[in-house]
Design an enzyme around this catalytic site. Structure first.
Site, mmCIF file in Angstrom:
data_model
loop_
_atom_site.group_PDB
_atom_site.id
_atom_site.type_symbol
_atom_site.label_atom_id
_atom_site.label_comp_id
_atom_site.label_asym_id
_atom_site.label_seq_id
_atom_site.Cartn_x
_atom_site.Cartn_y
_atom_site.Cartn_z
ATOM 1 N N PHE A 45 21.215 67.779 20.139
ATOM 2 C CA PHE A 45 22.049 66.920 20.980
ATOM 3 C C PHE A 45 22.123 65.539 20.332
ATOM 4 C CE2 PHE A 45 21.223 70.247 23.930
ATOM 5 C CZ PHE A 45 22.245 70.205 24.873
ATOM 6 N N SER B 234 11.998 70.689 10.332
ATOM 7 C CA SER B 234 12.339 69.279 10.158
ATOM 8 C C SER B 234 11.070 68.449 10.179
ATOM 9 C CB SER B 234 13.261 68.825 11.302
ATOM 10 O OG SER B 234 13.388 67.424 11.295
ATOM 11 N N TYR C 97 14.379 68.355 20.502
ATOM 12 C CA TYR C 97 14.587 68.799 19.111
ATOM 13 C C TYR C 97 13.248 68.868 18.380
ATOM 14 C CZ TYR C 97 16.399 68.823 14.308
ATOM 15 O OH TYR C 97 16.675 69.140 12.996
HETATM 16 N N1 LIG Z 1 21.017 67.083 8.770
HETATM 17 C C1 LIG Z 1 19.761 66.668 8.763
HETATM 18 O O1 LIG Z 1 19.483 65.491 8.479
HETATM 19 C C2 LIG Z 1 18.655 67.624 9.082
HETATM 20 C C3 LIG Z 1 17.328 67.153 9.010
HETATM 21 C C4 LIG Z 1 16.283 68.024 9.256
HETATM 22 C C5 LIG Z 1 16.552 69.344 9.579
HETATM 23 N N2 LIG Z 1 17.841 69.777 9.699
HETATM 24 C C6 LIG Z 1 18.058 71.185 10.034
HETATM 25 O O2 LIG Z 1 18.900 71.781 9.057
HETATM 26 C C7 LIG Z 1 19.641 72.860 9.631
HETATM 27 C C8 LIG Z 1 21.118 72.690 9.322
HETATM 28 O O3 LIG Z 1 21.549 71.476 9.926
HETATM 29 P P1 LIG Z 1 22.894 70.703 9.520
HETATM 30 O O4 LIG Z 1 22.535 69.271 9.395
HETATM 31 O O5 LIG Z 1 23.569 71.396 8.402
HETATM 32 O O6 LIG Z 1 23.707 70.879 10.879
HETATM 33 P P2 LIG Z 1 25.243 71.235 11.171
HETATM 34 O O7 LIG Z 1 26.125 70.627 10.131
HETATM 35 O O8 LIG Z 1 25.444 70.893 12.599
HETATM 36 O O9 LIG Z 1 25.282 72.824 10.981
HETATM 37 C C9 LIG Z 1 24.557 73.670 11.812
HETATM 38 C C10 LIG Z 1 24.978 75.085 11.540
HETATM 39 O O10 LIG Z 1 24.244 75.940 12.426
HETATM 40 C C11 LIG Z 1 25.185 76.753 13.109
HETATM 41 N N3 LIG Z 1 24.702 77.233 14.406
HETATM 42 C C12 LIG Z 1 24.373 76.528 15.508
HETATM 43 N N4 LIG Z 1 24.019 77.351 16.502
HETATM 44 C C13 LIG Z 1 24.138 78.624 16.023
HETATM 45 C C14 LIG Z 1 23.941 79.908 16.569
HETATM 46 N N5 LIG Z 1 23.569 80.089 17.836
HETATM 47 N N6 LIG Z 1 24.134 80.975 15.769
HETATM 48 C C15 LIG Z 1 24.519 80.841 14.487
HETATM 49 N N7 LIG Z 1 24.775 79.635 13.930
HETATM 50 C C16 LIG Z 1 24.567 78.550 14.690
HETATM 51 C C17 LIG Z 1 26.429 75.915 13.220
HETATM 52 O O11 LIG Z 1 27.552 76.714 13.533
HETATM 53 P P3 LIG Z 1 28.851 76.134 14.317
HETATM 54 O O12 LIG Z 1 29.715 75.501 13.278
HETATM 55 O O13 LIG Z 1 29.421 77.364 14.918
HETATM 56 O O14 LIG Z 1 28.353 75.149 15.324
HETATM 57 C C18 LIG Z 1 26.464 75.328 11.818
HETATM 58 O O15 LIG Z 1 26.953 76.272 10.900
HETATM 59 C C19 LIG Z 1 19.308 72.837 11.128
HETATM 60 O O16 LIG Z 1 18.305 73.773 11.411
HETATM 61 C C20 LIG Z 1 18.799 71.414 11.337
HETATM 62 O O17 LIG Z 1 17.944 71.322 12.454
HETATM 63 C C21 LIG Z 1 18.883 68.948 9.445
#
Ligand SMILES: NC(=O)c1ccc[n+]([C@@H]2O[C@H](COP(=O)([O-])OP(=O)(O)OC[C@H]3O[C@@H](n4cnc5c(N)ncnc54)[C@H](OP(=O)(O)O)[C@@H]3O)[C@@H](O)[C@H]2O)c1
Length: 276
Positions: free
Chosen positions: A94, A139, A193
């Protein structure tokens, strides 16, 4: 049945997941599956990579939907007789200014990040072939949330004997405690989260232990990691890393050579094992 090695990345239609698929298409000697809960978004991402000269394959996967997970499991079993690399990347967060009540944020966040990831593991880990690699994208927020837990909870989450059932009970209790607005009194930090990612990190430690106990000779390596602070829809444009840079540690763990026996059961960021 195909003998080609196969890799699957969850939530890979955009962000870090898409960058992981891009890197695996270049480096993994086999079929790479881009998966998405929405087939249109998934196919659009596949088309984008095809324009770059890459050849990802596509399968639908919504980690919130047990039937969708089972369909992927059956497909992999039938076509490949298993799975070589699994990257559990799908996740949600969120926004800070979201006005949804905290209890709702807790339930929705835990549902995908912890319970959905766990359900994928329950169905797909038994399919992992010898020398397979499993990467659970957690994370650094899990580490800071752990520090915000009561000493009793910290002890449980750091325990080397906690079971998956006990972890599930704790994650369920967090959601229930937020509904009664007693989560802080019960020793939880004020971050849904962060708690969901504690769940992912501790689940990874448990799963690695079970692999040691049950499949020692199979040389499977399973780790949790943090990609860093990455410019995606989740983290926004001010984050310090590009998606490609964010993919580096997950891809490093997904491609650990067959000669490696570590890291395993660790929390890794910037390709370095961090204390839990
Ligand atoms: N960005 C950061 O700084 C950061 C830091 C630490 C950890 N992370 C972790 O890295 C991972 C990727 O994050 P991101 O930054 O790339 O986020 P993002 O751009 O929001 O992408 C998230 C992806 O997960 C998919 N998703 C969400 N719910 C799902 C579900 N129920 N089933 C299948 N797919 C689903 C989304 O699909 P839709 O397009 O359909 O929504 C999207 O493809 C996450 O686990 C996040 O917690 C990110």
């Amino acid at each position: 049945m195909s003998n080609v090695p196969v890799a699957v990345v969850t939530g890979s239609n955009k962000g870090i997941g898409l960058a992981i698929v891009r890197a695996l298409c270049k480096q993994f000697p086999g079929d790479v599956y881009l998966t998405s809960r929405d087939p249109d978004r998934g196919q659009a991402a596949v088309a984008q990579l095809q324009q770059e000269g890459l050849k990802p394959l596509f399968h639908q996967l919504d980690i919130d939907d047990p039937q969708s997970i089972r369909a992927l499991r059956d497909f992999l079993k039938e076509k490949y007789g298993g799975l070589n690399v699994l990257v559990n990347n799908a996740g949600i967060a969120f926004k800070v200014n979201d006005t949804a009540p905290f209890a709702v944020q807790a339930e929705v966040t835990l549902k995908t990040n912890f319970f959905g990831t766990r359900n994928v593991c329950t169905e797909l880990l038994p399919l992992i072939k010898p020398y397979g690699r499993v990467v659970n994208v957690s994370s650094m927020a899990s580490n800071s949330a752990l520090k915000g837990c009561s000493p009793e909870l910290q002890q449980k989450f750091r325990s080397d004997t906690i079971t998956e059932e006990e972890l599930v009970q704790l994650m369920t209790k967090f959601v229930e405690d937020t509904k009664k607005n007693i989560h802080q009194k019960e020793g939880w930090p004020n971050t849904a989260y962060g708690v969901s990612k504690i769940g992912v990190t501790v689940l990874s430690r448990i799963q690695a232990r079970l692999l040691n106990e049950q499949r020692k000779g199979d040389h499977i390596l399973l780790n949790a990691c943090c990609p860093g602070w990455v410019r995606t829809d989740m983290a926004g444009p001010k984050a310090t890393k590009s998606p490609e840079e964010g993919a580096e540690t997950p891809v490093y763990l997904a491609l650990l050579p067959s000669s490696a026996d570590a890291p395993h059961g660790q929390f890794v960021s910037d390709k370095t094992v961090r204390p839990w």
